[in-house]
Structure formats: C-alpha cells, structure tokens
Enzyme design. Structure first.
Site, mmCIF file in Angstrom:
data_model
loop_
_atom_site.group_PDB
_atom_site.id
_atom_site.type_symbol
_atom_site.label_atom_id
_atom_site.label_comp_id
_atom_site.label_asym_id
_atom_site.label_seq_id
_atom_site.Cartn_x
_atom_site.Cartn_y
_atom_site.Cartn_z
ATOM 1 N N SER A 102 44.782 46.085 34.933
ATOM 2 C CA SER A 102 44.593 44.982 36.008
ATOM 3 C C SER A 102 43.542 44.984 37.011
ATOM 4 C CB SER A 102 46.018 44.562 36.392
ATOM 5 O OG SER A 102 46.588 43.760 35.274
ATOM 6 N N LYS A 155 40.694 42.797 36.901
ATOM 7 C CA LYS A 155 40.522 41.491 36.946
ATOM 8 C C LYS A 155 39.850 40.912 38.269
ATOM 9 C CE LYS A 155 45.133 41.242 34.701
ATOM 10 N NZ LYS A 155 46.684 40.913 35.001
ATOM 11 N N TYR A 190 39.465 40.212 26.716
ATOM 12 C CA TYR A 190 40.238 40.647 27.835
ATOM 13 C C TYR A 190 40.791 41.938 27.756
ATOM 14 C CZ TYR A 190 44.909 40.601 30.516
ATOM 15 O OH TYR A 190 45.880 41.047 31.372
ATOM 16 N N TYR A 225 51.269 41.818 41.957
ATOM 17 C CA TYR A 225 52.413 41.124 41.084
ATOM 18 C C TYR A 225 53.434 40.661 42.139
ATOM 19 C CZ TYR A 225 49.822 44.115 37.697
ATOM 20 O OH TYR A 225 48.807 44.553 36.913
ATOM 21 N N VAL A 242 48.701 48.781 35.779
ATOM 22 C CA VAL A 242 49.826 49.417 35.042
ATOM 23 C C VAL A 242 49.205 50.908 34.572
ATOM 24 C CG1 VAL A 242 51.059 47.463 34.562
ATOM 25 C CG2 VAL A 242 49.506 48.434 32.851
#
Length: 317
Positions: A71, A74, A198, A250, A268
């Site tokens: 992530s 992103k 993605y 998160y 992660v």
C-alpha cells in the site's frame, strides 16, 4: 519543526542504535498470510534508512533487501492521479479517515460507492482507475513504474511477479470492491483491468534505501531535493502529506500521528515510508504486522527516531 543542528554523525548513531534495539525485540508481529509470498518472509528482518536534506543516505539493518511495498505504492499513484486530474479526482474519492479496516466494504455501501480516502483499498482502486483512463493496462503500469523510478532516481526498481500473480489469484475482496464501485460509476474501466494494474503496482519491490529516495519529493515540497527537479506541485505535495498524516496507517493513523508526528504511509509488506518536511525522507521495514496491519517494529522504530531527533510536524519552527 525539527532540530536544525542534528549532525550526520549523531543521526548515524541514532539509526544504528535503533536497529540494534529492534534486533533485540522478541515481539515482532505477524507477517501478512493472506498473500502467500508474503507469508513466507522471514520476520526476523529489519531495516531503517534516512536520506537527509544534503542527500546523505544513512542506513542500518537489512537495507539492501527488497520487499513488496504494497500500500505504500498508493502514495505514488495518488501523485500521478492528481497530476492527471487535479482537483477533479476528489469528486471520485474522499479525504477523510475511515476508521474501518483497509479492505472494508461496509462504509463504501453506506456512502454509495464513494471511498472515504485514497489510501484504503477502495480509494486506491479508484485512483488507479483514474490513471488507467484511455491507456491499456500495460501502458498505465509502465507509467506508474517509470514515475517511481524517476522519484527514486533509480531504474533498478521492478515489480515482483510472484507477488503480483498471488494477489491476482487471491484478491477476491478487492474484486468485490471494484465491482461494487463499478455499479455506481465510481470506476469507469472494466474492473478486471483496473484491478490488474492495482495488484501489480502494489507488488513493486524496493529496498528501504530506494523507498526513502522515492519519498524525497514529499519532503521537499514536490522537488526531488531542495531546489532540485520538480516532480509535482508544492500544493499537491502538501495535500499528499496531509493525507498520509491523517489516513496513511488505516485505522491506526491517529495512533501513528500521536506517537510519531510525521506524515507516513504503511503497507502490509511491512514497509513504512515517512517524511520530515524540509529535512529528511525515511523508510523503515520489518515484515511482522500489528493488529491493524502496520509493521510492529517499524512503527516502534519511527517513534524512537522522531523522539531522539526531535522531528515532528507539530514542533515549533
């Protein structure tokens, strides 16, 4: 916002001491086991890299070991999406913390297909879709990879094909999110194409030194170094830093902001990228995760780094 008199020798001592302390930790978290290649990673690994304003790289631990950034990618796609659409991107994705797990569909249903922010999975899928646009998936992925290599000034950055294949084979929840958003028109490309891009950008593999280098543009107001080549506008860099501070971890984002006080983004795969605006770019990695999916040791290490350096966006200038 940060101590200006921190010498490179003192910073090197701090980084080395933290790595030694993390090596002695017995509680290391749990590796992500829902992506099979990540489940096989040795949890006894740790790396910390800092790139200073002067361009010096200070590292300790397994800083030459590549890991899946997941992530953290992103952040880079958000920068590309903003460059492509500007403020129009915010009509498709929000800017608020979610308070829910990163792959939750509950809030997405309640808010009629509009993701809460670009760093939860649904929001990142929308941002990926905005980059895909009129490209075929291979072209969009090439655009993302070229951008990351440009940011890091390093062409030796690539996608881990085993991780990408594994995510394609096991990403059922992400497929549900994409199809749900497609029903609302939040994503416009075929879901399987958007998901393919993605999953592949999440599978980019980097060392902590490469990841810290790729974060420099956020430390220096959109430039790769103070006064250096510009990657994005200063306004966009500040927007991304704000979102990293409020949404980058998160539903552990508030805790990270409280303990570390720096904009950062976790993945992660165990990596965390952080920036000290005007001062430094940081990357830390250890595969074991805490209960909310952030690296257990990297979170603790960055807390100690911020404490010992005095780095914080909340400190007086």
């Amino acid at each position: 916002m940060a101590k200006q008199d921190l010498s490179s020798e003192r910073l090197r001592d701090i980084v080395t001491d933290i790595a030694e302390e993390m090596a002695a930790e017995t509680e290391r978290g749990k590796v992500a086991d829902y992506i099979p290649p990540l489940a096989r990673i040795d949890p006894n690994q740790f790396a910390l890299s800092v790139i200073t304003r002067d361009g010096e790289t200070i590292s300790a631990g397994d800083a030459q070991t590549r890991f899946s950034i997941q992530s953290v990618s992103k952040v880079f796609t958000l920068a590309l999406g903003l460059g492509r659409l500007g403020d129009r991107l915010w009509s498709r994705v929000g800017r608020e913390p979610s308070g829910d797990p990163f792959n939750s569909i509950v809030q997405l249903e309640y808010e009629k297909g509009l993701p809460r922010n670009p760093f939860i999975n649904a929001g990142a899928i929308v941002v990926t879709d905005s980059i895909l646009g009129s490209f075929v998936p291979k072209e969009a992925l090439g655009e993302i990879l070229r951008f990351v290599r440009f940011l890091a000034s390093d062409d030796d950055i690539a996608i881990d094909p085993d991780v990408a294949r594994s995510e394609l084979a096991t990403g059922f929840q992400n497929a549900a999110l994409a199809n749900f958003m497609r029903s609302f028109g939040t994503i416009t490309s075929p879901p399987e194409q958007t998901l393919g891009v993605y999953f592949h950008h999440c599978a980019i593999a980097m060392t902590t030194e490469q990841l810290a280098a790729s974060a420099r543009f956020l430390a220096f107001d959109g430039c790769l170094s103070p006064g250096g080549p510009r990657a994005i506008s200063a306004r966009m860099a500040r927007q991304i830093n704000t979102l990293m501070l409020t949404c980058g971890h998160y539903d552990g984002s508030g805790e990270f902001a409280f303990r570390v006080g720096l904009p950062g983004k976790s993945g992660v795969g165990g990596g965390i990228m952080a920036v000290v605006p005007g001062q430094a770019a940081i990357s830390c990695w250890s595969p074991g995760l805490n209960a909310v999916g952030n690296s257990h040791l990297a979170s603790r290490a960055l807390e100690r780094l911020a404490l010992r350096t005095g780095w914080s966006v909340f400190a007086p200038r």
